[in-house]
Design an enzyme around this catalytic site. Structure first.
Site, PDB file in Angstrom:
ATOM      1  N   GLY A  10      25.258  12.051 -11.304  1.00 44.16           N
ATOM      2  CA  GLY A  10      25.663  10.950 -11.745  1.00 44.16           C
ATOM      3  C   GLY A  10      26.902  11.023 -12.816  1.00 44.16           C
ATOM      4  N   GLY A  13      29.405   8.068 -13.355  1.00 42.96           N
ATOM      5  CA  GLY A  13      28.940   6.789 -14.077  1.00 42.96           C
ATOM      6  C   GLY A  13      29.422   6.700 -15.526  1.00 42.96           C
ATOM      7  CG  ASP A  15      24.731   7.242 -19.713  1.00 41.55           C
ATOM      8  OD1 ASP A  15      25.396   6.300 -20.197  1.00 41.55           O
ATOM      9  OD2 ASP A  15      23.557   6.967 -19.994  1.00 41.55           O
ATOM     10  CG  LEU A  87      22.977  11.624 -16.340  1.00 40.92           C
ATOM     11  CD1 LEU A  87      24.206  11.387 -17.330  1.00 40.92           C
ATOM     12  CD2 LEU A  87      21.910  11.673 -17.446  1.00 40.92           C
ATOM     13  CB  ALA A  88      21.977  10.795  -9.555  1.00 38.46           C
ATOM     14  CD  GLN A  90      20.154  -0.070  -7.576  1.00 37.33           C
ATOM     15  OE1 GLN A  90      21.347  -0.127  -8.478  1.00 37.33           O
ATOM     16  NE2 GLN A  90      19.132  -0.409  -7.708  1.00 37.33           N
ATOM     17  CB  SER A  91      21.711   2.298 -12.979  1.00 40.19           C
ATOM     18  OG  SER A  91      22.899   1.813 -12.932  1.00 40.19           O
ATOM     19  CE1 TYR A 102      20.493   5.111  -1.410  1.00 40.53           C
ATOM     20  CE2 TYR A 102      20.916   3.783  -3.339  1.00 40.53           C
ATOM     21  CZ  TYR A 102      21.203   4.699  -2.629  1.00 40.53           C
ATOM     22  OH  TYR A 102      22.071   5.589  -3.070  1.00 40.53           O
ATOM     23  CB  THR A 134      15.037   3.399 -18.192  1.00 39.22           C
ATOM     24  OG1 THR A 134      15.575   2.109 -18.635  1.00 39.22           O
ATOM     25  CG2 THR A 134      14.186   3.584 -17.193  1.00 39.22           C
ATOM     26  CD  GLU A 136      14.665  -2.695 -17.272  1.00 37.31           C
ATOM     27  OE1 GLU A 136      14.018  -3.318 -16.556  1.00 37.31           O
ATOM     28  OE2 GLU A 136      15.045  -3.756 -18.255  1.00 37.31           O
TER      29      GLU A 136
END
Ligand code: NAP
Ligand code: GDD
Length: 346
Positions: A10, A13, A15, A87-88, A90-91, A102, A134, A136
């Protein structure tokens, strides 16, 4: 002793790009995984690619994808990293409802692929692993503010996938002794944030509106609350988590929370104007006090089937154990983002 070697998934991105710069400054040999994309995705790495003038600023990019176990394993064996920063992802939370399978493949199984590679290739004593967990995970929050001990209640395919990753990190730590850590990071933002996330979207569109390049923006839920910090401080925390003498999980947050409405208001204040609100529900509108222009309308497309209404983190453990504390608070964050956006549009 030679240079420490870091591998960042990632890296293109928000970060990943800050982290790469910080690790280079600390003297690391930095490797990053980039996907093969039809259009260029390396804009955030622009500073690194000007390494011509500063030979220290060099990053090794490898094509790859965390959905491809062979690729992950091959890179791990080749690079033999001292530290992996996974860090990769689908954020995007709303988009995870469109592509849940996915999202699970990348955000859940991607983590397992790295951990398996560490164990399988006898890298347990060498390689430390950071997982981009996260806030979330807290979803429908069970406690206010949220700490490392607050139970999780994920509210999206994204958060459920990240919950798998959180626990597989804990499990590989306990089962195999991997130095694997979760950073439970609350929202963090910057000029480099993707355009579809709320802070960047509002800042970018508000600047365009004030420059007369467009009339209005369409937003979703104006009432959710987020604990927004400044991204470069959060990537510094990732590194600090891996330098601690034992593998542990940490909440990283500012401890301050604001609604989307307050974000919109603060952005326009930084552009020398102010917003008032009229109407309710789908008819609610944000109106500029300077000229009566309607600048915000609601589009239900941006609503999520299940929303995370309130996030506010308690990063006391990070302060006490790592000495990490958020420096940039909401108002300063908005100021920085508006200023960077204005500069980029000059
Ligand atoms: P971001 O800007 O969306 O970056 C995501 C990165 O993952 C990009 O480099 C992207 O590559 C890459 N990626 C996506 N799918 C991949 C795949 N299948 N294989 C390899 N790479 C892939 O996210 P961010 O804001 O920097 O966040 C970094 C991480 O922290 C993410 O895991 C995110 O979920 C998590 N996180 C973020 C926040 C936040 O507030 N920013 C808070 C908590 C946790 P492309 O450039 O090719 O798309
Ligand atoms: N994206 C977006 N676009 N969000 C909107 C909009 C809009 O037009 N209008 C209102 N919102 C609300 C969303 O409903 C949500 O409550 C809030 O703004 C923040 O949305 P995002 O900026 O998309 O971020 P997020 O909180 O869903 O997720 C981000 O932070 C997580 C950490 O808490 C992402 O970076 C995740 O990857 C990260 O894990």
């Amino acid at each position: 002793m030679g240079k420490k070697v870091a591998l960042i998934s990632g890296i293109t991105g928000q970060d990943g790009s800050y982290l790469a710069e910080q690790l280079l400054e600390k003297g690391y040999e930095v490797h990053g995984i980039i996907r093969r994309n039809s259009s260029d995705s390396t804009g955030n790495l622009a500073i690194l690619e000007t390494g011509y003038h500063n030979p220290l600023k060099k990053v090794n990019l490898h094509y790859g994808d965390v959905t491809d176990s062979n690729n992950v394993d091959k890179l791990m064996r080749k690079i033999q990293p001292d530290e992996v920063y996974n860090l990769a992802a689908q954020s995007h939370v709303r988009i995870s409802f469109d592509i849940p399978e996915y999202t699970a493949n990348v955000d859940a199984l991607g983590t397992l692929r790295f951990l398996e590679s560490i164990v399988k290739n006898d890298l347990v004593k060498k390689t430390k692993f950071y997982q981009a967990s996260t806030s979330e995970l807290y979803g429908e929050v069970q406690e206010i503010p949220q700490t490392e001990k607050t139970p999780f209640y994920p509210r999206s395919p994204y958060a459920v996938a990240k919950m798998y990753s959180y626990w597989i990190v804990v499990n590989y730590r306990e089962a195999y002794g991997v130095f694997a850590c979760n950073g439970i990071l609350f929202n963090h933002e910057s000029f480099r944030r993707g355009l579809s996330f709320i802070t960047k979207k509002v800042v970018n569109l508000a600047v365009k509106i004030k420059k007369g390049k467009m009339d209005k923006m369409f937003l979703g839920n104006l009432y959710s609350k987020r604990d927004w910090g400044y991204a470069p401080e959060y990537t510094e925390a990732m590194w600090e988590i891996l330098q601690h003498d034992q593998p542990e999980d940490f909440v990283i947050a500012t401890g301050e929370t604001h609604t989307i409405k307050e974000l919109v208001e603060e952005v326009f204040v930084n552009l020398g104007d102010s917003v008032r609100w009229e109407g309710e529900g789908l008819e609610e509108k944000g109106i500029l006090n300077s000229n009566g222009q309607v600048v915000v309308e609601i589009d239900p497309h941006y609503f999520r089937p299940t929303e995370v209404n309130l996030l506010i983190g308690d990063a006391t453990k990070a302060k006490e154990v790592l000495g990490w504390e958020a420096k940039t608070r909401f108002k300063d964050l908005v100021k920085i983002m508006v200023s960077d956006e204005l500069k980029s549009m000059q």
